[in-house]
Design an enzyme around this catalytic site. Structure first.
Site, PDB file in Angstrom:
ATOM      1  N   ASP A   1     -48.542 -37.549  20.451  1.00  0.00           N
ATOM      2  CA  ASP A   1     -47.736 -36.623  19.643  1.00  0.00           C
ATOM      3  C   ASP A   1     -47.409 -37.328  18.331  1.00  0.00           C
ATOM      4  OD1 ASP A   1     -45.666 -34.001  20.545  1.00  0.00           O
ATOM      5  OD2 ASP A   1     -45.501 -34.978  18.586  1.00  0.00           O
TER       6      ASP A   1
ATOM      7  N   GLY B   1     -48.598 -24.957  20.524  1.00  0.00           N
ATOM      8  CA  GLY B   1     -48.515 -23.501  20.513  1.00  0.00           C
ATOM      9  C   GLY B   1     -49.069 -22.849  19.263  1.00  0.00           C
TER      10      GLY B   1
ATOM     11  N   HIS C   1     -60.408  -5.861  32.987  1.00  0.00           N
ATOM     12  CA  HIS C   1     -61.873  -6.010  33.009  1.00  0.00           C
ATOM     13  C   HIS C   1     -62.505  -5.867  31.617  1.00  0.00           C
ATOM     14  CE1 HIS C   1     -62.716  -1.691  32.366  1.00  0.00           C
ATOM     15  NE2 HIS C   1     -61.546  -1.551  32.939  1.00  0.00           N
TER      16      HIS C   1
ATOM     17  N   HIS D   1     -53.392 -16.500  22.115  1.00  0.00           N
ATOM     18  CA  HIS D   1     -52.326 -16.729  23.100  1.00  0.00           C
ATOM     19  C   HIS D   1     -51.901 -15.374  23.660  1.00  0.00           C
ATOM     20  CE1 HIS D   1     -48.089 -18.680  23.928  1.00  0.00           C
ATOM     21  NE2 HIS D   1     -48.581 -18.040  24.976  1.00  0.00           N
TER      22      HIS D   1
HETATM   23  C1  LIG Z   1     -42.432 -10.063  15.977  1.00  0.00           C
HETATM   24  C2  LIG Z   1     -41.766 -11.379  15.658  1.00  0.00           C
HETATM   25  C3  LIG Z   1     -42.844 -12.481  15.552  1.00  0.00           C
HETATM   26  C4  LIG Z   1     -41.087 -11.206  14.305  1.00  0.00           C
HETATM   27  O1  LIG Z   1     -40.303 -12.320  14.049  1.00  0.00           O
HETATM   28  P1  LIG Z   1     -39.625 -12.452  12.592  1.00  0.00           P
HETATM   29  O2  LIG Z   1     -40.676 -12.517  11.558  1.00  0.00           O
HETATM   30  O3  LIG Z   1     -38.671 -13.596  12.653  1.00  0.00           O
HETATM   31  O4  LIG Z   1     -38.952 -11.061  12.397  1.00  0.00           O
HETATM   32  P2  LIG Z   1     -37.416 -10.705  12.189  1.00  0.00           P
HETATM   33  O5  LIG Z   1     -36.621 -11.213  13.344  1.00  0.00           O
HETATM   34  O6  LIG Z   1     -37.046 -11.089  10.809  1.00  0.00           O
HETATM   35  O7  LIG Z   1     -37.457  -9.121  12.317  1.00  0.00           O
HETATM   36  C5  LIG Z   1     -38.006  -8.295  11.312  1.00  0.00           C
HETATM   37  C6  LIG Z   1     -37.719  -6.869  11.736  1.00  0.00           C
HETATM   38  O8  LIG Z   1     -38.576  -6.556  12.859  1.00  0.00           O
HETATM   39  C7  LIG Z   1     -37.772  -6.218  14.005  1.00  0.00           C
HETATM   40  N1  LIG Z   1     -38.396  -6.879  15.158  1.00  0.00           N
HETATM   41  C8  LIG Z   1     -38.665  -8.173  15.298  1.00  0.00           C
HETATM   42  N2  LIG Z   1     -39.260  -8.404  16.478  1.00  0.00           N
HETATM   43  C9  LIG Z   1     -39.327  -7.220  17.096  1.00  0.00           C
HETATM   44  C10 LIG Z   1     -39.839  -6.829  18.356  1.00  0.00           C
HETATM   45  N3  LIG Z   1     -40.406  -7.714  19.189  1.00  0.00           N
HETATM   46  N4  LIG Z   1     -39.788  -5.531  18.674  1.00  0.00           N
HETATM   47  C11 LIG Z   1     -39.227  -4.617  17.825  1.00  0.00           C
HETATM   48  N5  LIG Z   1     -38.738  -4.939  16.614  1.00  0.00           N
HETATM   49  C12 LIG Z   1     -38.784  -6.235  16.259  1.00  0.00           C
HETATM   50  C13 LIG Z   1     -36.383  -6.786  13.719  1.00  0.00           C
HETATM   51  O9  LIG Z   1     -35.395  -6.075  14.412  1.00  0.00           O
HETATM   52  C14 LIG Z   1     -36.300  -6.616  12.228  1.00  0.00           C
HETATM   53  O10 LIG Z   1     -36.003  -5.268  11.947  1.00  0.00           O
HETATM   54  P3  LIG Z   1     -35.075  -4.850  10.688  1.00  0.00           P
HETATM   55  O11 LIG Z   1     -35.850  -5.285   9.472  1.00  0.00           O
HETATM   56  O12 LIG Z   1     -34.934  -3.385  10.835  1.00  0.00           O
HETATM   57  O13 LIG Z   1     -33.807  -5.625  10.861  1.00  0.00           O
HETATM   58  C15 LIG Z   1     -40.748 -11.816  16.745  1.00  0.00           C
HETATM   59  O14 LIG Z   1     -39.554 -11.051  16.675  1.00  0.00           O
HETATM   60  C16 LIG Z   1     -41.279 -11.685  18.129  1.00  0.00           C
HETATM   61  O15 LIG Z   1     -41.257 -10.656  18.782  1.00  0.00           O
HETATM   62  N6  LIG Z   1     -41.810 -12.822  18.620  1.00  0.00           N
HETATM   63  C17 LIG Z   1     -42.392 -12.879  19.925  1.00  0.00           C
HETATM   64  C18 LIG Z   1     -41.783 -14.015  20.729  1.00  0.00           C
HETATM   65  C19 LIG Z   1     -42.540 -14.212  21.995  1.00  0.00           C
HETATM   66  O16 LIG Z   1     -43.150 -13.309  22.521  1.00  0.00           O
HETATM   67  N7  LIG Z   1     -42.563 -15.424  22.510  1.00  0.00           N
HETATM   68  C20 LIG Z   1     -43.338 -15.720  23.671  1.00  0.00           C
HETATM   69  C21 LIG Z   1     -43.539 -17.178  23.827  1.00  0.00           C
HETATM   70  S1  LIG Z   1     -44.514 -17.500  25.265  1.00  0.00           S
END
Ligand SMILES: CC(C)(COP(=O)(O)OP(=O)(O)OC[C@H]1O[C@@H](n2cnc3c(N)ncnc32)[C@H](O)[C@@H]1OP(=O)(O)O)[C@@H](O)C(=O)NCCC(=O)NCCS
Length: 209
Positions: free
Chosen positions: A31, A64, A131, A140
């Site tokens: 790392d 990641g 499938h 991912h």
């Molecule tokens: C989609 C994602 C990448 C966006 O992250 P971000 O760029 O930081 O976005 P923000 O938190 O600034 O949100 C932007 C807007 O999208 C909306 N939004 C963000 N994620 C959302 C989601 N999953 N579903 C619905 N709306 C979402 C927010 O509410 C915000 O809305 P607004 O502008 O009306 O306030 C993140 O929210 C997300 O879902 N990440 C997935 C995490 C995950 O699955 N991890 C698994 C690890 S194994």
């Protein structure tokens, strides 16, 4: 055979557990963060510059960020390192499935018949790939997400936790699909998408680290 895991953060903890279940005993980490000294009781011996000293070992990249994962993969491949594919014993892999080098399939994941998983992919805990899916390199499929049949996911795309992709849908490369999203139509433009059904948002996008 020893195993070198590149990256020693949270994702690496899951990887090392699977590696142990796959029979590895001699495990070390590399790392670039010098503050990291150990992960799950296994030593971080130094940074990536040391990789060549372990060229007889198997390698796995537990990073990641897909851009960074791809960059390290290409660099170490160029140096002749061998990447191992790690499959948790409690994953279900159907007939005629191919899984590329340096990919991991975690506990409770199901991959159904005739699906192809590329190199450096993560099929995360409890996710399903149905499938005839085509999952390109460094994708991912996050925890608890579900891809229906005949889905195509482009290179480096990240399907968020609990997201669902409907059958016959194509998602291009370099997309982030938000947690809980539902994708019912093709996505042809790289970007961040969220909601039910998804819409494009001005969200964060992966950058190399
Ligand atoms: C989609 C994602 C990448 C966006 O992250 P971000 O760029 O930081 O976005 P923000 O938190 O600034 O949100 C932007 C807007 O999208 C909306 N939004 C963000 N994620 C959302 C989601 N999953 N579903 C619905 N709306 C979402 C927010 O509410 C915000 O809305 P607004 O502008 O009306 O306030 C993140 O929210 C997300 O879902 N990440 C997935 C995490 C995950 O699955 N991890 C698994 C690890 S194994």
């Amino acid at each position: 055979m020893g195993l070198v895991i590149v990256g020693a953060r949270g994702y690496a903890k899951v990887v090392v557990d699977i590696a142990i279940r796959c029979g590895y005993k001699d495990i070390i980490f590399l790392d670039d963060d010098e503050s990291m000294k150990a992960c799950m009781g296994y030593p971080v011996v130094g940074n990536l510059c040391l990789a060549k000293e372990y060229s007889e070992s198997d390698f796995f990249i537990a990073v990641g960020n897909p851009i960074t994962r791809e960059r390290i993969y290409n660099m170490l491949s160029g140096d002749g390192m061998h990447f191992v594919t790690l499959i948790h014993p409690n994953a279900v892999i159907a007939e005629a499935v191919s899984i590329g080098f340096g990919s991991v399939v975690m506990a409770g994941a199901v991959i159904n018949s005739d699906s192809r998983i590329g190199n450096g992919c993560i099929v995360d805990t409890g996710s399903t790939v149905d499938h005839d899916d085509l999952i390109e390199d460094f994708v991912h499929v996050a925890v608890g997400s579900h891809l229906a049949g005949m889905v195509h996911i482009g290179r480096r795309t990240w399907i968020g936790a609990g997201a669902t992709v409907s059958n016959n849908v194509n998602i291009c490369g370099d997309c982030m699909i938000g947690a809980g999203a539902v994708v019912i139509k093709d996505i042809d433009v790289a970007g961040t998408y969220a909601g039910v059904p998804v819409r494009r948002i001005n969200g964060l996008h992966f950058r190399a680290q």
